[in-house]
Design a protein around this motif. Structure first.
Motif: not given
Ligand SMILES: CC(C)(COP(=O)(O)OP(=O)(O)OC[C@H]1O[C@@H](n2cnc3c(N)ncnc32)[C@H](O)[C@@H]1OP(=O)(O)O)[C@@H](O)C(=O)NCCC(=O)NCCS
Length: 160
Positions: A1-11
């Motif tokens: 899946m390709i989606r916008a990177l989100q702030p919580g993706d740092d984990v």
């Protein structure tokens, strides 16, 4: 899946980067050093009016496979960067991510997409050429190449 990177993706970054070789990190960041928590924080926090950042994420596992980004740097110019997990290269992900950020460039007012590429980065050079980028020595950073893609049709430039 390709989606916008989100702030919580740092984990997701530590696992992502554990699959990125030092030489690939150097090709992307011009340094093979592992990213600090602060750098990861900054990569995952961006103003969506100024940047387009797309993430390839495994549907079942939720792991980050690759990231393509475009940041407006000045006027209508934006700088791209892309990185795919070293063990997943050559399957079309890098091309997909880069195409997606280029398609969305006009949404942040960018009509010229540029990127700095190390001369030995044959993979990125081939991908950029395939997407229509012109590649030439960077006039500002000696030893680097600059890939640039003008998204404005010539007719529009003449009218402006
Ligand atoms: C550059 C990078 C993003 C490409 O991602 P990728 O998923 O491996 O690329 P793709 O599978 O989408 O390849 C797309 C096209 O690029 C070209 N390409 C990619 N890697 C290549 C290589 N090592 N040698 C030659 N051509 C290559 C091919 O033309 C390919 O077209 P094809 O599918 O018709 O063969 C990836 O190799 C990477 O993360 N490299 C390390 C970080 C980096 O260099 N980032 C760029 C700096 S901004």
């Amino acid at each position: 899946m390709i989606r916008a990177l989100q702030p919580g993706d740092d984990v997701l970054y530590p696992e992502f980067h554990s699959h990125v070789s030092g030489s690939d990190r150097r090709l992307r960041f011009f340094s093979a050093a592992p990213l600090s928590e602060r750098q990861i924080f900054r990569l995952t926090r961006y103003d969506p009016r100024e940047a387009v950042v797309r993430a390839a994420v495994g549907i079942d596992c939720g792991e980050l496979y690759g990231v393509g980004r475009l940041h407006r740097i000045q006027g209508r110019q934006g700088e791209f960067a892309v990185m795919v997990r070293s063990d997943l290269k050559g399957q079309g992900l890098g091309g997909l991510l880069l195409r997606q950020v280029i398609e969305r460039a006009p949404s942040i007012g960018v009509t010229e997409v540029v990127g700095l590429v190390l001369p030995e980065n044959t993979g990125m050079r081939a991908l950029a050429e395939e997407l229509g980028f012109a590649i030439a020595p960077d006039p500002e950073e000696s030893g680097l190449l600059r890939a640039s893609l003008d998204l404005e049709p010539p007719d529009h430039r003449r009218a402006a």
